[in-house]
Design an enzyme around this catalytic site. Structure first.
Site, PDB file in Angstrom:
ATOM      1  CD  GLU A   1       0.281 -25.852  -3.417  1.00 50.30           C
ATOM      2  OE1 GLU A   1      -0.885 -25.988  -3.851  1.00 50.30           O
ATOM      3  OE2 GLU A   1       0.825 -26.704  -2.681  1.00 50.30           O
TER       4      GLU A   1
ATOM      5  CG  HIS B   1       8.816 -34.890  -4.641  1.00 48.01           C
ATOM      6  ND1 HIS B   1       7.892 -35.793  -5.087  1.00 48.01           N
ATOM      7  CD2 HIS B   1       8.276 -34.333  -3.515  1.00 48.01           C
ATOM      8  CE1 HIS B   1       6.850 -35.804  -4.259  1.00 48.01           C
ATOM      9  NE2 HIS B   1       7.065 -34.939  -3.301  1.00 48.01           N
TER      10      HIS B   1
HETATM   11  C1  TPP Z   1      -0.077 -29.383  -4.806  1.00 51.89           C
HETATM   12  C2  TPP Z   1       0.720 -29.997  -3.718  1.00 51.89           C
HETATM   13  N1  TPP Z   1       1.168 -29.228  -2.718  1.00 51.89           N
HETATM   14  C3  TPP Z   1       1.933 -29.756  -1.734  1.00 51.89           C
HETATM   15  C4  TPP Z   1       2.280 -31.076  -1.733  1.00 51.89           C
HETATM   16  C5  TPP Z   1       3.189 -31.660  -0.634  1.00 51.89           C
HETATM   17  N2  TPP Z   1       2.436 -32.541   0.250  1.00 51.89           N
HETATM   18  C6  TPP Z   1       2.418 -33.879   0.060  1.00 51.89           C
HETATM   19  S1  TPP Z   1       1.397 -34.664   1.125  1.00 51.89           S
HETATM   20  C7  TPP Z   1       0.964 -33.213   1.897  1.00 51.89           C
HETATM   21  C8  TPP Z   1      -0.046 -33.230   3.010  1.00 51.89           C
HETATM   22  C9  TPP Z   1      -1.368 -33.827   2.588  1.00 51.89           C
HETATM   23  O1  TPP Z   1      -2.227 -33.945   3.677  1.00 51.89           O
HETATM   24  P1  TPP Z   1      -3.638 -34.667   3.566  1.00 51.89           P
HETATM   25  O2  TPP Z   1      -4.308 -34.280   2.290  1.00 51.89           O
HETATM   26  O3  TPP Z   1      -4.383 -34.407   4.804  1.00 51.89           O
HETATM   27  O4  TPP Z   1      -3.313 -36.226   3.407  1.00 51.89           O
HETATM   28  P2  TPP Z   1      -2.639 -37.207   4.478  1.00 51.89           P
HETATM   29  O5  TPP Z   1      -1.160 -37.139   4.256  1.00 51.89           O
HETATM   30  O6  TPP Z   1      -3.044 -36.762   5.810  1.00 51.89           O
HETATM   31  O7  TPP Z   1      -3.146 -38.566   4.143  1.00 51.89           O
HETATM   32  C10 TPP Z   1       1.643 -32.139   1.319  1.00 51.89           C
HETATM   33  C11 TPP Z   1       1.546 -30.747   1.759  1.00 51.89           C
HETATM   34  C12 TPP Z   1       1.791 -31.847  -2.803  1.00 51.89           C
HETATM   35  N3  TPP Z   1       2.062 -33.154  -2.909  1.00 51.89           N
HETATM   36  N4  TPP Z   1       1.023 -31.287  -3.774  1.00 51.89           N
END
Ligand code: TPP
Ligand code: TPP
Ligand code: MG
Ligand code: MG
Lengths: 325, 396, 325, 396
Positions: free
Chosen positions: A60, A130
């Site tokens: 972000e 959320h």
């Molecule tokens: C600071 C923040 N930004 C956005 C999100 C929304 N979000 C939740 S999971 C995710 C993707 C995470 O991907 P990754 O780290 O590769 O983990 P995976 O789901 O593949 O295990 C996002 C964008 C969040 N939880 N926190």
């Protein structure tokens, strides 16, 4: 006119903004091909190409830093933060950079083209992360504009105005209403001016002020109160910074009473600012204390989200209390 | 693995760890301290005019920095930061850029701005926060900026300009301009999260940006050994699809050469590049700082012997383009000019009180209009308490 | 007792905290050998070793993230943010993490040991980025405590209480007073309780409320007003979150008037919250509108810092206006 | 250069750029898909008991994930996230840790918690936000935590746990404990600034921490090719004084081996280590997601063939420690247990309304006490509107 939900209205506004002005560029996490986790940017990549609608890496602070740079360059970035709860890593870029860019440079450089869109608020079983309504973290920052629509019609007109406004605008979208709120929306281009509140319903006994998803709740509360014979004037603030003091002052001078409601916790919430200003301006007109009906001073809970929320019943009770004071 | 961007992967069956020893970052040096070139060194694209322009900027900055530190001691300005010892880094690199390439500076790159042609009196107006300051007297001394010269106004929060540089460069790419952003920062600032965001996004979006790190060994009192445990900043680029080069930051020819190459890659291939210039801050961090609390005179001395200005001077003399006599004369002249400009700027009044509320937004909203008029009424009531602004209100 | 300036009092409090409890650890940018850019941590590394007082890399989000982890582990980190203007990169770690740690885990994990120290406020010719008073960004965050001392005696007692308090505390130090404010300070260990305001001076006509460096300004304004025969009750709020509503309510019920003053911009400043709460609690006692004397709704300027500041003259005028209402 | 931490530096006289091609990151593989070892592969420290415990956890997680996705579809819980396809990564690595080493998870590591012995009913209480939930029903499903089992409560904001892991590990070092933190995160989360802060600080402070990256190819819909332009995550460690290793994340023996080695280095030498496990999320991101919008069935199929559970099962059978019959039996039993526990947990009431205001602070301050009592009065007035809590108030 066509019937749209709030998401469709947002999507439609983005499409119009992008097709009319090729300086408008949309990006954020999952915003590209996928169209965003809520699908607000659906099909924009197809229509305008990958260079104008795209995914960013998951950062972000990077997204808003990038957006600031692009805006300085003369573009009109519309950056999405996936949930308002995740806007805080970008807080420095927003509060120290976006908000102060023009001032610190003596108007040599500005990020006026910047719009930050983000879904906010509770009611989707989101718990602490959320559900937040972080508007008051931004309303205390001179240089920003903060805008929150209450329905599809408002969303489209306010978003188009925000994108075209020559100041950085934070545009919070009530995600609880994304699909739940529907209505007639003109297909063409139109803008709703920023900085102007709307008197949604006129009344004489008390002024009820809110914004965003809370407007629906307030309508219900007003309906209950009106059954009791209390005439309510309902106002949607729409732009929180800079806010339309005069419209609220005029109303309170007429009704003598004010209730402000928001989902965010009470302490430090934006209702406090409004209350302080209105009692300064309307001191001799007030017939009862300005009342705040808000979330509790806790993080946003999950199991007790219903109890936490400033629902129509709490507002209805507060209206009665104010009128009976 | 299929989701790695590297197609061919070596498979091992016993644990194999990688670390800093697996990557070597060489350092580019062209000019020796005695003003002669290293054997086999490749000269940058430089002619006599460019060489003299760079050197002229060196002398100007030495004169300016020296005088303004003294001015701060005398209480004439509140704050100042010198770039002594690092002139080759910012000036040598800016000399490789097109004049309409955007410069995003940290705060110790007044040389880059001077090279672009920022008038001496504009430096002074900014330092004295007077009504001629392009920044309208709003920021502390040394927070220069010039839209005309494509030099972004400096902002104190560190590293914020890095992801912004990526966004700005993305704008160039969108508009298919043959331009490139150069973004300066210190090795200390490179610890901020914004650095990581920027370098990763630059790699993903493939934009024409040069991240130029002045690794001068310190972030205020913190030596780089307490800032990071790796081999400086350049190796960080390797993991992000960004190219990197390390140069002797006190060697103006090496800096110029590396930046010319980097700019070419950036503009022709949208290849982001990180340049790490190894240098040393010879002066204090700022006029609020006293380095004797955290480093030795001996260390400073060692670096003073690598002075970039002296090194370039000897080269220019070797080229037959310069002489010791001209050098003394020119420095003297610059000192006089700086002194005269300073005296002029300190007479210029502060900006009008109206500027207190302009530029917060494009147009001041009602509440700011109201706050200003209340403030004016108050100042009129107590003119003696607000001498900078009251005299003007009386004129109105 | 010995005469100390505010910096010495802070340094002394840190030394006492570290020597009495080896769980106390101090760190931040330049905090180690150098003792911090203002020298608040001078000699602590010498006395307690590099493992308990040290420099960090230049990353505020890292500093607070690290501090959160260390506090979770049972230590009592005292993290310095070099200027309050630079606290924003750590905003997510503070607002989403520190503030919500205990709640979200059902009290299984907490960062109660955490204290964040940071110099704040104007008056040192710092312009936009060495002058901010960001307290209201934190007072809107349930889970945090926010503390601001006004002089050396208060600073030592409040800091010791903050370090030992079992909640994350943000401790803002009025840097303009670091060397300018001196006074008698006990050499030994003492605490001033959090959450309790102090009536600095009793009076009957109007309540004057402030905190931190603004208290000095208010004392001057009160002196002017008293010459005019206006009896002022002066209160130092000391802890902004959670704040001592009762002390202020009691005072306003007595005086019928309230003025609140802070350096931060008016809109969204903490005065708004106090004003809103007090008019709810004291509606029928108020004889004039609650007045706010604050910074302007602009970034903090440089050339016009004197004009921007809510100085004693502006406060004096506002006191008269309130009393003459 | 003297301020670089690398003592010997190669000097060049023509520009020499470094990039990803200068660093090769091999991948560790021990177990083949057919359940046999690669030739020359070094087995981790594993006996029959440990092997069966790991595999038992695999089966439990498969049963749990499968059932809870269905429960979400039925509207019994609001949200769920599976770890299908990634079990070897989190469970295999946790198996290398001491039971009092802290685990900091992202959200897709319920296997690590199960391995530690978190009771099935506690999973259920959390998922149903009921009054027995250790987190008091405050967070969304899957945000587990257990002080007793040294598993930090999960927090949704991504990557925030990384610098916290460094701080926690610093505490171990201060107290000279023989412990190590393991901190899980996704390749998407590694784009956050907190990642950079953490890895840099770990290198500088030399703390016993393992950063364990599950590189599963996606962050929601964003493929890793749009997340970074380099060769994955492991090479990032090289620049920060942190060691790194890449392993086949579907190979439980490779994961276990790498983590055992990493833990040894971390605990014995305070050497931070980054482990990158190459794997794939076979399921949706969460129950709110539908992956068909951003990837092909074919791609999923390819990865389904690399199933880590199947791979381990074949090895166990080869070892003579397991059989297909036992497998079916055991999975069946686990399914039944999960179903029974679910039915029980959904009957348990929500936490008391008092818990709405506890734990904001150590002790609820006056304003929260007031807010709670106002709320209770309101609920008493409208009991039908707040069915979760009203019935209890009546009891009071
Ligand atoms: C600071 C923040 N930004 C956005 C999100 C929304 N979000 C939740 S999971 C995710 C993707 C995470 O991907 P990754 O780290 O590769 O983990 P995976 O789901 O593949 O295990 C996002 C964008 C969040 N939880 N926190
Ligand atoms: C976000 C932020 N944190 C802290 C500071 C205070 N500060 C100003 S300069 C500085 C050191 C910067 O060091 P470096 O980046 O190496 O640049 P150098 O001064 O060596 O040129 C610090 C800590 C700041 N300006 N911004
Ligand atoms: Mg430096
Ligand atoms: Mg992933």
């Amino acid at each position: 006119m066509s019937n749209m939900n709030l998401l469709q209205a947002i999507n439609n506004a983005l499409e119009i903004a992008m097709s009319k002005d090729d300086k408008v560029v949309c990006f954020g996490e999952d915003v590209g091909h996928f169209g965003g986790v809520f699908r607000a940017t659906s099909h924009l990549q197809e229509k305008f190409g990958k260079s104008r609608c795209f995914n960013t890496p998951l950062t972000e602070q990077g997204i808003i830093g990038f957006a600031n740079g692009l805006a300085t360059q003369g573009h009109k970035p519309v950056a999405e933060i996936q949930f308002a709860d995740y806007i805080f890593p970008a807080f420095d870029q927003i509060v120290n950079e976006s908000a102060k860019y023009r001032y610190r440079s003596g108007n040599q450089f500005d990020v006026g083209g910047l719009t930050i869109r983000s879904p906010y608020g509770g009611g989707i079983h989101g718990g602490l992360y959320h559900s937040q309504s972080p508007e008051a973290y931004f309303t205390g920052t001179p240089g920003l504009k903060v805008v929150i629509p209450r329905n599809p019609y408002q969303a489209k007109g306010l978003l188009l105005a925000s994108i075209r406004d020559n100041n950085p605008v934070i545009f919070f979208e009530p995600k609880r209403l994304y699909r739940a709120s529907t209505g007639e929306v003109p297909e063409g281009d139109y803008e709703i001016p920023l900085g102007v509140a709307e008197v949604v319903k006129e009344g004489t006994d008390i002024t009820i002020l809110g914004w965003g998803a809370q407007m629906e709740v307030l309508e219900k509360a007003v309906a209950l109160a009106e059954k009791d014979g209390i005439s309510c004037e309902l106002i949607d603030l729409r732009t929180l910074l800079p806010w339309d003091v005069n419209t609220v002052v005029d109303s309170v001078k007429k009704t003598g009473r004010l209730l402000i409601s928001h989902e965010a916790p009470r302490t430090g919430g934006f209702a406090g600012e409004i209350s302080a200003t209105i009692q300064e301006r309307c001191f001799l007109h007030l017939e009862s204390p300005i009342s705040r009906v808000t979330g509790l001073d806790t993080p946003f809970p999950l199991a007790h989200d219903k109890e936490y929320m400033p629902d129509h019943l709490k507002n209805y009770e507060a209206i009665k209390q104010s009128v009976q004071f | 693995m299929s989701n790695s961007n590297q197609p061919e992967v070596r498979v091992v069956h016993t644990p194999t760890f990688i670390d800093g020893s697996d990557l070597e970052t060489p350092i580019l040096k062209i000019l020796q301290q005695d003003g002669t070139l290293y054997e086999g060194a490749a000269l940058p694209d430089i002619d006599q005019a460019l060489a003299l322009k760079i050197y002229d900027t060196f002398l100007f900055i030495r004169a300016l920095d020296e005088r303004m530190v003294a001015a701060q001691r005398q209480g004439r300005i509140s704050f100042y930061m010198t770039e002594i010892g690092e002139e080759a880094a910012d000036i040598g690199s800016t000399a490789a850029m097109a004049s309409d390439d955007l410069i995003m500076a940290q705060y110790r790159e007044q040389g880059a701005l001077a090279f672009r042609g920022f008038p001496l009196k504009q430096f002074m107006h900014q330092l004295f926060s007077n009504e001629n300051d392009l920044g309208k007297g709003r920021q502390m001394p040394i927070h220069y900026g010039s839209r005309d010269l494509n030099y972004l106004t400096i902002s104190s929060p560190l590293a914020t300009q890095l992801p912004q540089a990526v966004g700005y460069a993305y704008g160039y790419k969108l508009e298919q301009k043959d331009n490139c952003v150069i973004c300066y920062f210190g090795e200390g600032a490179a610890s901020e999260g914004d650095f990581h965001a920027a370098i990763n996004m630059a790699g993903v979006f493939k934009v024409p940006v040069i991240f130029f790190c002045r690794n001068n060994g310190y972030a205020i009192s913190t030596p780089s050994s307490e800032q990071f445990a790796g081999d400086g900043i350049a190796p960080r680029a390797v993991a992000y699809g960004v190219k990197a080069i390390r140069v002797d930051g006190n060697d103006v020819l090496a800096v110029l050469k590396a930046t010319q190459e980097a700019r070419r890659m950036a503009v022709e291939n949208n290849q982001p590049v990180l340049i790490e210039a190894m240098t040393y801050r010879l002066g204090a961090h700022s006029t609020s700082d006293d380095p004797s609390g955290y480093r030795s005179k001996k260390e400073e001395e060692k670096w003073r012997e690598k002075d970039p200005v002296q090194r370039m001077k000897l080269w220019l003399i070797n080229q037959g383009w310069w002489s010791e006599a001209r050098d003394a004369e020119e420095l003297d002249l610059k000192r006089k000019n700086v002194m005269a400009a300073m005296k002029e700027a300190e007479q210029v009044p502060a900006p009008s009180i109206d500027e207190l509320v302009t530029d917060v937004y494009d147009v001041p909203p009602q509440h700011l209009v109201d706050q200003l008029s209340e403030l004016k009424a108050h100042i009129r009531k107590y003119p003696d308490a607000y001498p900078k602004t009251a005299w003007r209100l009386n004129d109105e």
